[in-house]
Design a protein around this motif. Structure first.
Motif, PDB file in Angstrom:
ATOM      1  N   LEU A 251       0.813  -1.217   0.000  1.00  0.00           N
ATOM      2  CA  LEU A 251       0.000   0.000   0.000  1.00  0.00           C
ATOM      3  C   LEU A 251       0.845   1.265   0.000  1.00  0.00           C
ATOM      4  O   LEU A 251       0.311   2.363   0.199  1.00  0.00           O
ATOM      5  CB  LEU A 251      -0.943   0.000   1.210  1.00  0.00           C
ATOM      6  N   ARG A 252       2.141   1.128  -0.234  1.00  0.00           N
ATOM      7  CA  ARG A 252       2.986   2.321  -0.274  1.00  0.00           C
ATOM      8  C   ARG A 252       2.519   3.287  -1.369  1.00  0.00           C
ATOM      9  O   ARG A 252       2.449   4.507  -1.157  1.00  0.00           O
ATOM     10  CB  ARG A 252       4.441   1.935  -0.504  1.00  0.00           C
ATOM     11  N   GLY A 253       2.186   2.764  -2.538  1.00  0.00           N
ATOM     12  CA  GLY A 253       1.709   3.619  -3.621  1.00  0.00           C
ATOM     13  C   GLY A 253       0.446   4.368  -3.238  1.00  0.00           C
ATOM     14  O   GLY A 253       0.262   5.532  -3.617  1.00  0.00           O
ATOM     15  N   TYR A 254      -0.429   3.727  -2.496  1.00  0.00           N
ATOM     16  CA  TYR A 254      -1.664   4.371  -2.038  1.00  0.00           C
ATOM     17  C   TYR A 254      -1.346   5.516  -1.086  1.00  0.00           C
ATOM     18  O   TYR A 254      -1.900   6.618  -1.198  1.00  0.00           O
ATOM     19  CB  TYR A 254      -2.552   3.334  -1.358  1.00  0.00           C
ATOM     20  N   ARG A 255      -0.422   5.265  -0.172  1.00  0.00           N
ATOM     21  CA  ARG A 255      -0.057   6.311   0.794  1.00  0.00           C
ATOM     22  C   ARG A 255       0.655   7.473   0.109  1.00  0.00           C
ATOM     23  O   ARG A 255       0.521   8.627   0.518  1.00  0.00           O
ATOM     24  CB  ARG A 255       0.812   5.721   1.905  1.00  0.00           C
ATOM     25  N   GLU A 256       1.425   7.182  -0.927  1.00  0.00           N
ATOM     26  CA  GLU A 256       2.098   8.249  -1.667  1.00  0.00           C
ATOM     27  C   GLU A 256       1.100   9.059  -2.506  1.00  0.00           C
ATOM     28  O   GLU A 256       1.313  10.245  -2.759  1.00  0.00           O
ATOM     29  CB  GLU A 256       3.187   7.661  -2.557  1.00  0.00           C
ATOM     30  N   TRP A 257       0.052   8.438  -2.935  1.00  0.00           N
ATOM     31  CA  TRP A 257      -0.994   9.105  -3.728  1.00  0.00           C
ATOM     32  C   TRP A 257      -1.823  10.040  -2.870  1.00  0.00           C
ATOM     33  O   TRP A 257      -2.301  11.072  -3.340  1.00  0.00           O
ATOM     34  CB  TRP A 257      -1.869   8.036  -4.365  1.00  0.00           C
ATOM     35  N   MET A 258      -1.997   9.706  -1.595  1.00  0.00           N
ATOM     36  CA  MET A 258      -2.940  10.416  -0.747  1.00  0.00           C
ATOM     37  C   MET A 258      -2.302  11.630  -0.076  1.00  0.00           C
ATOM     38  O   MET A 258      -1.314  11.501   0.634  1.00  0.00           O
ATOM     39  CB  MET A 258      -3.481   9.486   0.349  1.00  0.00           C
ATOM     40  N   PRO A 259      -2.862  12.824  -0.264  1.00  0.00           N
ATOM     41  CA  PRO A 259      -2.371  14.000   0.458  1.00  0.00           C
ATOM     42  C   PRO A 259      -2.499  13.809   1.968  1.00  0.00           C
ATOM     43  O   PRO A 259      -3.437  13.164   2.452  1.00  0.00           O
ATOM     44  CB  PRO A 259      -3.285  15.127  -0.032  1.00  0.00           C
ATOM     45  N   SER A 260      -1.574  14.383   2.701  1.00  0.00           N
ATOM     46  CA  SER A 260      -1.549  14.156   4.150  1.00  0.00           C
ATOM     47  C   SER A 260      -2.691  14.853   4.871  1.00  0.00           C
ATOM     48  O   SER A 260      -2.942  14.555   6.038  1.00  0.00           O
ATOM     49  CB  SER A 260      -0.217  14.630   4.730  1.00  0.00           C
ATOM     50  N   ASP A 261      -3.387  15.783   4.214  1.00  0.00           N
ATOM     51  CA  ASP A 261      -4.482  16.455   4.901  1.00  0.00           C
ATOM     52  C   ASP A 261      -5.839  15.839   4.589  1.00  0.00           C
ATOM     53  O   ASP A 261      -6.878  16.443   4.862  1.00  0.00           O
ATOM     54  CB  ASP A 261      -4.492  17.951   4.607  1.00  0.00           C
ATOM     55  N   GLU A 262      -5.844  14.637   4.038  1.00  0.00           N
ATOM     56  CA  GLU A 262      -7.087  13.884   3.959  1.00  0.00           C
ATOM     57  C   GLU A 262      -7.419  13.339   5.350  1.00  0.00           C
ATOM     58  O   GLU A 262      -6.577  13.329   6.252  1.00  0.00           O
ATOM     59  CB  GLU A 262      -6.963  12.735   2.958  1.00  0.00           C
ATOM     60  N   VAL A 263      -8.654  12.864   5.532  1.00  0.00           N
ATOM     61  CA  VAL A 263      -9.080  12.393   6.847  1.00  0.00           C
ATOM     62  C   VAL A 263      -8.130  11.323   7.377  1.00  0.00           C
ATOM     63  O   VAL A 263      -7.802  11.287   8.574  1.00  0.00           O
ATOM     64  CB  VAL A 263     -10.524  11.853   6.775  1.00  0.00           C
ATOM     65  N   GLU A 264      -7.647  10.435   6.497  1.00  0.00           N
ATOM     66  CA  GLU A 264      -6.755   9.360   6.930  1.00  0.00           C
ATOM     67  C   GLU A 264      -5.476   9.897   7.559  1.00  0.00           C
ATOM     68  O   GLU A 264      -4.847   9.221   8.376  1.00  0.00           O
ATOM     69  CB  GLU A 264      -6.404   8.460   5.744  1.00  0.00           C
ATOM     70  N   GLY A 265      -5.075  11.119   7.178  1.00  0.00           N
ATOM     71  CA  GLY A 265      -3.890  11.729   7.756  1.00  0.00           C
ATOM     72  C   GLY A 265      -4.168  12.573   8.979  1.00  0.00           C
ATOM     73  O   GLY A 265      -3.225  13.052   9.624  1.00  0.00           O
ATOM     74  N   LEU A 266      -5.429  12.786   9.310  1.00  0.00           N
ATOM     75  CA  LEU A 266      -5.806  13.618  10.452  1.00  0.00           C
ATOM     76  C   LEU A 266      -6.257  12.797  11.656  1.00  0.00           C
ATOM     77  O   LEU A 266      -6.495  13.356  12.728  1.00  0.00           O
ATOM     78  CB  LEU A 266      -6.928  14.580  10.048  1.00  0.00           C
TER      79      LEU A 266
END
Length: 473
Positions: A281-296
């Motif tokens: 899932l590294r590619g998924y985490r790299e795709w996702m901006p850190s200020d999405e809910v998953e990063g908050l």
């Protein structure tokens, strides 16, 4: 969303912390935004109360409740020739019987068989579906972009502020009408009878001359509809519902009561999505901006583990085993097949002992009292917290407590929990209330004293009406 304006992705920000667990334990919202109105930080974008939260809780049980869902219920629209094939590959459950006018629960797992998220999937027409649910929007959007299916994912974002949507536009307004008087109100609004369609099926209703779609839904076992219609008519529709609902005792439900309904209904939504570890899932985490809910998300509670994956749960643990179909190819199928025979958890409700609950409040009121984790009423689930509290029986850990809320209709403090199958309804177990804190470097949720609360293991949903109604589905 312009991803070029986001300086970090989820993978990079996890790597900048001492550990994924350290980052998840941190208070991080200030790192991403100075906008007090940021839509990710407000849930569910309603006034805290319209009257009193306890009266609003009682409405869906005693009379009729109106819940405004026009602002926080964002969705991802999956459309295209391969829409059904794509969603079948993404879902652990079987969508063979999907057809326009019907909704399903959709359950998504990681490649190693842990839960990513679940929610509601509605088929709008032959090649168009709408999915609503925590952590599904990014998961489905990413895979729609990367897997090669002929599909497009379009996010319908939540409103940035409440203000009843003025200055904001969405495809539709959405209201939920629930309670023992709901159906009488619905038929009055419609000017005649409304087909009582099966659960999770669509019907139609007219409100103030506007034709609206309605999804047969339930909340804590109460009958009713979730209706949506033209955005421009939202004020007229809402005003008409309130006016016509006066004779039925209608009550508007604010944010405090709204989020507590999950505890009474038995929906465990505070489980960490299984996305923060693993090379797949590294590619998924790299795709996702850190200020999405998953990063908050902030991981809180008394249960302390050494590895982030120890906080993951499988769909079997969540009680979704009866919905999982291993007869089709989907992400995580092989892992779930291997786990099918393993011990799993069970979903229960813990009813707090009144004396222990009162003693916790007493500590909060004593000047030199213990450093306890404060108990917010009616619930603490309006935050982006993933709550994991240790639960023990006879000195042995037997599971985890998640969402907690006071329910006025039950006159009880309740905690939705996932416990070992060895625990039985009626057993007494200890919920360890507090914050474990330490052990995560400089990224830490401050520790508190841990206070054991005696609880009685009870069914989930806790409401007898809800349990009996949902069994019919």
């Amino acid at each position: 969303m312009d991803r070029n304006l986001v300086p970090m992705n989820l993978q990079s920000i996890l790597e900048s912390a001492d550990s994924p667990l350290g980052y998840l334990r941190s208070d991080k919202t200030h790192r991403h935004t100075n906008r007090a109105w940021d839509p990710k930080l407000i849930m569910p974008q309603l006034p805290y109360e319209f009257t009193d939260w306890e009266r609003e809780q009682l409405a869906w049980r005693d009379t009729v409740a109106l819940l405004d869902q026009s602002h926080h219920m964002q969705a991802v629209i999956i459309s295209g020739r391969d829409a059904k094939t794509f969603l079948t590959y993404m879902a652990c459950n079987n969508l063979t019987n999907a057809h326009p006018g019907r909704a399903f629960q959709i359950i998504c797992a990681s490649p190693d068989g842990y839960l990513v998220g679940d929610g509601i999937l509605l088929q709008q027409d032959e090649n168009t579906f709408a999915a609503v649910g925590p952590y599904l929007l990014n998961w489905l959007s990413y895979h729609a972009e990367t897997l090669g299916f002929d599909v497009t994912a379009t996010v319908d974002p939540r409103s940035p502020v409440y203000a009843n949507g003025h200055g904001n536009r969405r495809p539709a307004c959405r209201y939920q009408i629930q309670g023992p008087n709901a159906w009488a109100l619905i038929e009055k609004l419609n000017g005649g009878s409304v087909a009582d369609v099966p659960f999770f099926h669509l019907t139609e209703i007219t409100v103030a001359g506007h034709r609206m779609e309605g999804l047969r839904h339930g909340m804590a076992g109460a009958p009713g509809l979730e209706i949506w219609g033209p955005w421009e008519a939202r004020d007229e529709i809402r005003g008409t519902i309130l006016e016509e609902g006066e004779e039925f005792g209608i009550v508007e439900v604010g944010a405090a009561a709204y989020v507590s309904s999950a505890v009474e209904s038995g929906w465990v939504h505070t489980v960490l999505p299984a996305i923060y570890s693993g090379p797949e899932l590294r590619g998924y985490r790299e795709w996702m901006p850190s200020d999405e809910v998953e990063g908050l998300i902030r991981l809180t509670g008394s249960q302390e583990r050494d590895c982030v994956s120890d906080y993951y749960r499988t769909p079997f643990d969540m009680g979704y085993g009866r919905l999982i179909h291993l007869d089709h190819e989907f992400i995580g199928r092989d892992a779930l097949r291997a786990r099918a025979g393993e011990a799993k958890l069970q979903k229960v409700t813990l009813a707090w002992d009144p004396d222990d609950t009162a003693n916790l409040f007493r500590e909060m009121l004593i000047r030199d009292g213990r450093n306890v984790k404060f108990l917010h009423l009616p619930t603490m689930s309006d935050k982006l917290d993933m709550q994991y509290f240790r639960v023990t029986a006879n000195g042995k850990e037997v599971g985890t407590g998640h969402s907690s809320a006071y329910m006025a209709g039950e006159r009880a403090m309740l905690t939705l929990s996932l416990l070992d199958e060895s625990v039985r309804i009626g057993d007494e177990v200890l919920l360890h209330w507090g914050e474990s804190g330490g052990g995560f470097g400089r990224y830490v949720t401050p520790a508190t004293d841990i206070v054991p609360i005696r609880t009685t293991v009870s069914p989930a949903p806790y409401s007898r009406v809800a349990r009996e109604e949902y069994r019919k589905i």
